[in-house]
Design an enzyme around this catalytic site. Sequence first.
Site, PDB file in Angstrom:
ATOM      1  N   CYS A  63       0.838  -1.209   0.000  1.00 28.26           N
ATOM      2  CA  CYS A  63       0.000   0.000   0.000  1.00 28.26           C
ATOM      3  C   CYS A  63       0.870   1.254   0.000  1.00 28.26           C
ATOM      4  O   CYS A  63       1.728   1.428   0.874  1.00 28.26           O
ATOM      5  CB  CYS A  63      -0.924   0.011   1.217  1.00 28.26           C
ATOM      6  SG  CYS A  63      -2.016   1.461   1.243  1.00 28.26           S
ATOM      7  N   ASN A 163       0.952  -8.396 -10.784  1.00 24.11           N
ATOM      8  CA  ASN A 163      -0.031  -7.333 -10.554  1.00 24.11           C
ATOM      9  C   ASN A 163       0.446  -6.059 -11.241  1.00 24.11           C
ATOM     10  O   ASN A 163       1.610  -5.683 -11.114  1.00 24.11           O
ATOM     11  CB  ASN A 163      -0.198  -7.106  -9.049  1.00 24.11           C
ATOM     12  CG  ASN A 163      -1.224  -6.039  -8.703  1.00 24.11           C
ATOM     13  OD1 ASN A 163      -1.022  -5.256  -7.785  1.00 24.11           O
ATOM     14  ND2 ASN A 163      -2.323  -5.995  -9.405  1.00 24.11           N
ATOM     15  N   ASN A 165      -0.962  -3.258 -14.726  1.00 24.33           N
ATOM     16  CA  ASN A 165      -1.238  -3.158 -16.167  1.00 24.33           C
ATOM     17  C   ASN A 165      -2.333  -4.116 -16.634  1.00 24.33           C
ATOM     18  O   ASN A 165      -2.396  -4.454 -17.811  1.00 24.33           O
ATOM     19  CB  ASN A 165       0.013  -3.421 -17.020  1.00 24.33           C
ATOM     20  CG  ASN A 165       1.128  -2.431 -16.772  1.00 24.33           C
ATOM     21  OD1 ASN A 165       0.964  -1.470 -16.037  1.00 24.33           O
ATOM     22  ND2 ASN A 165       2.270  -2.656 -17.378  1.00 24.33           N
TER      23      ASN A 165
END
Length: 363
Positions: A63, A163, A165
């Site tokens: 995050c 993860n 695109n």
Amino acid sequence: MFSPPSAHAYRSQAFNTSCLEEGSNAQDRPLIVQFCANNPSQLLTSALAVQDHCDAVDINLGCPQDIARKGHYGSFLMDEWELIHDLINILHENLSIPVTAKFRIFPSIEKTVAYAKMLESAGAQILTCHGRLRTQRGQNTGLADWAHIKAVKEAVRVPVFANGNILFHEDVEKCLKETGADGVMSAEGQLYNPALFAPAPSGNLSSTLTGAHPSHADLALEYLAIVQSLKTPTPTSAVKGHLFKIMHPALSRETDLRERLGRIRGSNVVEEYIEIAKEMKDRMDRDAVEAMKGGQMIDDLITIEPTTGLRVLPHWLSQPYFRPIKSPTEASKRASSPILDSHGDVKRARLSGQSAIGNVDTL
């Protein structure tokens, strides 16, 4: 927030087991529960509370948001390898289910690979590599770097998920081929098109779209029917957030519906949401009939966003949202150290997109 005994109300909202739906073997599996943390013992207490209701526990090391900076978790732990090792290892040693980890890359492939190998050695049994730097977010999101993901996959023994695109269905196959990853994860892409991983149905009116792009109003109504069917309460603010994303392609046009949706307040408002979604469906069905009455195909109605070369579908269809690339001058105003050169991004997207209707690198 999840582990203290005093956090009963928060736990009930974040992961409700009393209604026998969340984590249910009958309707909510497979399920991985993700935690953000910076205290190994508190993390273990939290994970033990959910391990009987899920198939694995994931640690969020990716995050990049300001709340993660303030709380000192997510990607803001990237330089604290000993702490990260301890967070993973305490779960690996004490849980009856696997521990997994999702992380962002460093600028260099070599450091990214070393980081991934440390996560593996700590006990992570699946690694999800988000091919963006910590500073790539918001208007500076830019392109994910699949070369880093490929290098991670080649360096570790555990499964690796890619993860970044993944906005169109055809990006999934392209990503798997280029990275060698064992699977693909999508976050924002599925918030805007929950059918992202579904193949195009029979009778598809497009020759270039391999995935499903149903009417977003139909998806909104299906989602609201699920909310109504569950005993587990869903915060109405979360429902509203999902509706804004699902119906995003048309809300900029249907400004009265956007304003009505934004004004809804209260705890028992699902019927009001349904009313707006039904009205959106009527308008979108009308627009679709009018646009295609001459026998046109969906491909005839696809336009191109000029700064990225990415496809924009007719406004009644579910589709990804992507941020237009800012010019170098605009980008420098937003970030003191821009991560990507915008002209390079445009060139890369257009080269990959060819005619802009074929496969493209997505943001």
